[in-house]
Design an enzyme around this catalytic site. Structure first.
Site, mmCIF file in Angstrom:
data_model
loop_
_atom_site.group_PDB
_atom_site.id
_atom_site.type_symbol
_atom_site.label_atom_id
_atom_site.label_comp_id
_atom_site.label_asym_id
_atom_site.label_seq_id
_atom_site.Cartn_x
_atom_site.Cartn_y
_atom_site.Cartn_z
ATOM 1 N N ASN A 210 0.726 -1.025 -0.124
ATOM 2 C CA ASN A 210 -0.042 0.062 -0.007
ATOM 3 C C ASN A 210 0.994 1.134 0.182
ATOM 4 O OD1 ASN A 210 0.530 0.955 2.896
ATOM 5 N ND2 ASN A 210 -0.337 -1.181 3.080
ATOM 6 N N LYS A 289 8.809 -16.414 -10.877
ATOM 7 C CA LYS A 289 7.841 -15.222 -11.401
ATOM 8 C C LYS A 289 7.128 -15.866 -12.520
ATOM 9 C CE LYS A 289 8.266 -11.647 -14.548
ATOM 10 N NZ LYS A 289 8.880 -10.755 -15.487
#
Ligand code: PMT
Length: 398
Positions: A210, A289
């Site tokens: 955030n 990934k």
């Protein structure tokens, strides 16, 4: 909570090359709301003009003890009576020697000897002058006399030599002077603070986080230190330097933050949860990934432990302060969080104006109702918040 009256500083400038930094210090002290009267020695006036200092302070600069303009004719005494502290920056080796021996042969040294307020000095000199036995004797004498010595710093000097003796930078001095005036409300108390965001990995390179910058939590750590507390600051990833004197613990995820808090909460008196902790984490983060494909990707999220609720629910909990950043209905949601987590104090702020910004506005919710700390920079708010916490903490343990 009432705002303290502005602190009045008598800023004494003595004759060294660091005198140019006194102009910036003056500006920063005034920016912090302090009233500053400048006094300069004759030698200081050779490095920087009184006109500069008058222009910045808006007041005539004191330079002579023979000034007949002083209403009571006491130029060597009166200015110190109107000050909450005298700050000498820069303080040369010569001026420090004068102070140590109680000499009063010019205006500034007379003001220092005749003062009835604290004296702070910021030494600035060549490294050999600083290390000399005479200067070290004089500094030891000043410390024994209760004078606060700020610095010096280490680094490249104007003379081209490198070592100890540089005056502290103006920003650091302004911060130390403001800290000097803070009431020592938390002496002997240990405060554990969480700050910043957490980062929950999705795969090797991606994650959920955030926009919390850590500024509010770090400002609270700074204010707690200034007010005499021992501080442990558990921080998620931020770009900020830890406040000097805080024990910093760096973490990344909510789970790591939880573990660090559990490690340090045992002997702490007050816990302040400022961190924007992720409520969920990815159930199975990929070690590699994740490759792009045409198909939709679904991530399974599982709840993180609520750190604040855990601490507040301990058998013998510290005094717990929670934060809530809301985008709407601040009072309703903040009170709800306070009740659910069983907190004596919860600090509400509007997410839109709080996250990442330098300024904020806080609303404090406790058993006596709500109380607004109006918009200000985060350190100013943190200082006021800590004063409020001190009152509540005292009330809770009486
Ligand atoms: O870092 P800045 O950019 O300066 O921004 C500051 C801030 C906006 C992040 C800060 O002032 C703030 O409001 N922090 C709390 C953010 C929030 O809304 O938290 P929350 O509602 O998710 O949680 C409420 C309280 O429980 C908080 O004290 C939080 O630290 C704590 N909590 C939440 C979840 C969880 N898993 N563990 C917790 O301890």
């Amino acid at each position: 909570m009432e705002q303290e009256p502005a602190k009045r500083i008598l800023l004494g400038v003595t004759g060294g090359i660091a005198a140019y930094k006194a102009a910036e210090l003056l500006r920063l002290l005034m920016k912090q709301g302090m009233e500053v009267q400048v006094a300069m020695t004759e030698a200081a006036c050779r490095f920087i003009t009184p006109t500069t200092m008058q222009g910045l302070s808006g007041k005539p600069v004191l330079t002579s003890q023979w000034d007949t303009g002083m209403a009571d004719g006491m130029a060597h005494i009166s200015p110190s009576r109107a000050a909450d502290a005298i700050v000498i920056a820069p303080a040369t080796a010569d001026f420090i020697a004068k102070l140590a021996h109680g000499l009063a042969n010019d205006l500034l040294s007379s003001l220092c000897l005749a003062r009835n307020c604290p004296l702070l000095v910021a030494p600035a000199m060549n490294r050999e002058m600083w290390q000399s036995a005479a200067t070290q004797r004089n500094i030891a004498q000043l410390l024994a006399d209760g004078v606060q010595v700020l610095g010096p710093d280490c680094g490249m000097q104007a003379c081209g030599e490198e070592g100890m003796g540089r005056m502290l930078e103006a920003g650091r001095l302004a911060q130390d002077i403001a800290a000097f005036f803070q009431p020592k409300l938390f002496s002997g108390k240990k405060i554990l603070i969480t700050a910043g965001p957490t980062y929950e990995a999705i795969d090797a390179v991606r994650g959920i986080t955030n926009r919390s910058s850590g500024k509010m939590g770090y400002a609270i750590a700074q204010a707690a230190l200034e007010q005499g507390a021992e501080v442990v600051l558990v921080s998620g990833p931020t770009a900020l330097a830890k406040p000097r004197g805080a024990q910093g613990v760096d973490v990344v995820s909510a789970a790591q933050m939880f573990e660090a808090v559990q490690q340090h909460v045992g002997d702490c008196d007050i816990f302040i949860g400022v961190a924007a902790v992720a409520d969920y984490r990815v159930a199975q983060p990929s070690e590699q990934k994740i490759k792009k494909s045409a198909a939709a990707l679904t991530l399974e999220l599982v709840p993180n432990p609520d750190i604040l609720a855990h601490v507040a629910g301990l058998p013998d909990p510290p005094f717990c302060v929670g934060f809530a950043a809301e985008s709407e209905d601040l009072a309703k949601h903040a009170e709800q969080k306070r009740c659910v987590k069983n907190l004596p104090l919860l600090v509400g702020n509007l997410a839109q104006q709080a996250i990442g910004s330098d300024e904020n506005e806080l609303v404090l919710f406790d058993d006596s109702g709500s109380h607004v700390l109006p918009r200000a920079d985060k350190l100013t708010l943190a200082r006021l918040l800590m004063q409020h916490i001190a009152q509540r903490y005292e009330g809770a343990y009486k």
